[in-house]
Design an enzyme around this catalytic site. Structure first.
Site, PDB file in Angstrom:
ATOM      1  N   ARG A 234      45.560  58.759  22.060  1.00 20.93           N
ATOM      2  CA  ARG A 234      45.008  59.997  21.494  1.00 20.93           C
ATOM      3  C   ARG A 234      45.340  61.109  22.488  1.00 20.93           C
ATOM      4  O   ARG A 234      44.778  61.144  23.591  1.00 20.93           O
ATOM      5  CB  ARG A 234      43.498  59.876  21.243  1.00 20.93           C
ATOM      6  CG  ARG A 234      43.164  58.886  20.137  1.00 20.93           C
ATOM      7  CD  ARG A 234      41.780  59.111  19.565  1.00 20.93           C
ATOM      8  NE  ARG A 234      41.693  60.347  18.820  1.00 20.93           N
ATOM      9  CZ  ARG A 234      40.529  60.885  18.404  1.00 20.93           C
ATOM     10  NH1 ARG A 234      39.395  60.284  18.676  1.00 20.93           N
ATOM     11  NH2 ARG A 234      40.516  62.020  17.725  1.00 20.93           N
TER      12      ARG A 234
ATOM     13  N   ASP B 290      37.309  68.767  24.301  1.00 26.21           N
ATOM     14  CA  ASP B 290      38.229  67.642  24.497  1.00 26.21           C
ATOM     15  C   ASP B 290      39.190  67.901  25.648  1.00 26.21           C
ATOM     16  O   ASP B 290      39.653  66.965  26.291  1.00 26.21           O
ATOM     17  CB  ASP B 290      38.984  67.374  23.200  1.00 26.21           C
ATOM     18  CG  ASP B 290      38.021  66.853  22.141  1.00 26.21           C
ATOM     19  OD1 ASP B 290      37.821  65.640  22.075  1.00 26.21           O
ATOM     20  OD2 ASP B 290      37.411  67.678  21.434  1.00 26.21           O
TER      21      ASP B 290
HETATM   22  O1  MRU Z   1      38.058  63.106  17.149  1.00 25.78           O
HETATM   23  P1  MRU Z   1      36.812  62.794  17.901  1.00 25.78           P
HETATM   24  O2  MRU Z   1      35.640  62.389  17.077  1.00 25.78           O
HETATM   25  O3  MRU Z   1      37.060  61.871  19.070  1.00 25.78           O
HETATM   26  O4  MRU Z   1      36.463  64.225  18.461  1.00 25.78           O
HETATM   27  C1  MRU Z   1      36.099  64.485  19.707  1.00 25.78           C
HETATM   28  C2  MRU Z   1      34.751  65.030  19.654  1.00 25.78           C
HETATM   29  O5  MRU Z   1      33.798  64.288  19.618  1.00 25.78           O
HETATM   30  C3  MRU Z   1      34.564  66.467  19.613  1.00 25.78           C
HETATM   31  O6  MRU Z   1      35.680  67.243  19.596  1.00 25.78           O
HETATM   32  C4  MRU Z   1      33.541  66.877  20.614  1.00 25.78           C
HETATM   33  O7  MRU Z   1      33.064  68.098  20.269  1.00 25.78           O
HETATM   34  C5  MRU Z   1      34.034  66.832  22.029  1.00 25.78           C
HETATM   35  S1  MRU Z   1      33.794  65.286  22.758  1.00 25.78           S
HETATM   36  C6  MRU Z   1      32.252  65.419  23.525  1.00 25.78           C
END
Ligand code: MRU
Length: 364
Positions: A90, A241
């Site tokens: 990812r 992220d």
């Molecule tokens: O795609 P995901 O569910 O892994 O997304 C990441 C997140 O959970 C969010 O973007 C979040 O706001 C940041 S991670 C604490």
């Protein structure tokens, strides 16, 4: 946090690292199911399919995947090959490479036969550090909520996007940690929870808040601007992220729109973030952060309960319809009021003062 009264974390070692336990988050909020991963590929698949998700938890999962990899083959070539595969799983969240490299750096100093033991110890250490960092974010953020309450003397309304609660970390969460701590302190509050299409992580947030007894309301993603216009939001708190050295923020798709509405309505927009989500090597988020494009099926299909209460998936958009599914967007630093970090609260322009060790890596 507790699930049915039992203290629960999102990831845990089993039999001293022979396996790793996770919660299959794709089954939530309908079913609470744990899963055991016995090799690194299984954990990699859990990251790819979002059984584990959320930047900090992805990072810690990456670290534990490397521990499982040491069990299989601790030689240099194997370690480098698994590292490369893991960090490509990812691309947007900074934490994945951070977590994987915490282990790689630790094991490279020792003989292959020692590597599993060293990796296990390091993974335990950063897992615990994540909990402490999130708790510190909560303490700093709760002060902001307390200040709003001191002025307002009525329940504080917080809007959040996606899930940046304990499920997205090892425990407590990032954006939700201030909410949990303020709630523990007895500050009256209420959370507006964005549904967060297409993966509906807002429903994970709702599940968490329900379990903790925090008042909340789920809203469609498009409702946030309207609710802010009507002065029913005192602060927006989101997670992140990847955050650049100048404070541009990659976060779940739709965050940018919330930041624009918050700016227009002069609602403070906070980003709660642990140091593992910073990428000090870049500054311009829009051009430098790779945005993960996920399968169009995430948009075409939706899961829920049918009229008989069975969990099922339905086709919302026919397969031949073209769809686009960028999973994240970038909110420029100018729209961020402040970051809530484990070291304290600070405006984007002061980030490198809060993390002086990082300014060495940041070249303007
Ligand atoms: O795609 P995901 O569910 O892994 O997304 C990441 C997140 O959970 C969010 O973007 C979040 O706001 C940041 S991670 C604490």
């Amino acid at each position: 946090m507790k699930v049915n009264g039992i203290p629960t974390r999102t990831i845990w070692p089993i039999e001293h690292g022979q396996a790793v336990g996770i919660i299959d988050q794709t089954r939530l909020p309908f079913e609470f199911v744990k899963e055991e991963c016995v090799d690194w590929r299984q954990l990699q698949n859990a990251i790819a399919t979002m059984k584990v998700r959320g930047a900090p938890l992805i990072g810690i999962s990456g670290a534990w995947a490397m521990v499982l990899a040491m069990k299989e083959d601790p030689r240099d070539e194997a370690v480098h090959a698994v590292r490369a595969e893991m960090i490509a799983t990812r691309p947007t969240a900074a934490d994945l490479q951070w977590g994987v490299d915490q282990i790689v750096t630790a094991v490279m100093h020792v003989e292959p036969k020692e590597r599993f033991r060293v990796a296990y110890k390091k993974a335990e250490e950063i897992t615990q550090a994540n909990v402490l960092a999130n708790r510190a974010i909560g303490t700093h953020g709760a002060k902001l909520i307390a200040e709003i309450y001191a002025k307002k003397r009525a329940p504080v309304n917080i809007l959040t996007h996606c899930n940046a609660g304990w499920l997205a970390t090892v425990d407590y969460g990032t954006a939700l940690s201030p909410v949990y701590i303020a709630f523990e302190q007895g500050i009256p509050l209420h959370v507006w929870v964005d549904e967060t299409r297409p993966r509906n992580q807002g429903l994970l947030t709702a599940w968490e808040l329900e379990g903790a007894g925090v008042p909340y309301t789920v809203i469609a993603d498009n409702a946030g601007g309207h609710i802010m216009q009507h002065r029913e939001v005192d602060a927006v708190i989101v997670g992140a992220d990847r955050v650049t050295a100048v404070g541009d923020v990659a976060n779940k798709i739709g965050t940018y729109l919330k930041a624009l509405a918050a700016k227009d309505m002069e609602v403070p927009f906070y980003v709660a973030v642990p140091s593992s989500s910073f990428d000090w090597s870049i500054h311009d988020g829009k051009h430098s952060i790779e945005i993960e494009n996920r399968s169009g099926d995430e948009l075409r299909k939706v899961r829920g309960r049918d009229k008989d209460g069975r969990v099922t998936e339905v086709q919302l958009i026919d397969p031949q319809v073209n769809v686009e599914n960028p999973a994240f967007d970038v909110t420029p630093a100018r729209l961020v009021t402040a970051f809530i970090t484990e070291r304290g609260v600070c405006a984007p322009e002061f980030l490198t003062r809060l993390y002086p060790e990082a300014s060495r890596r940041f070249v303007r």
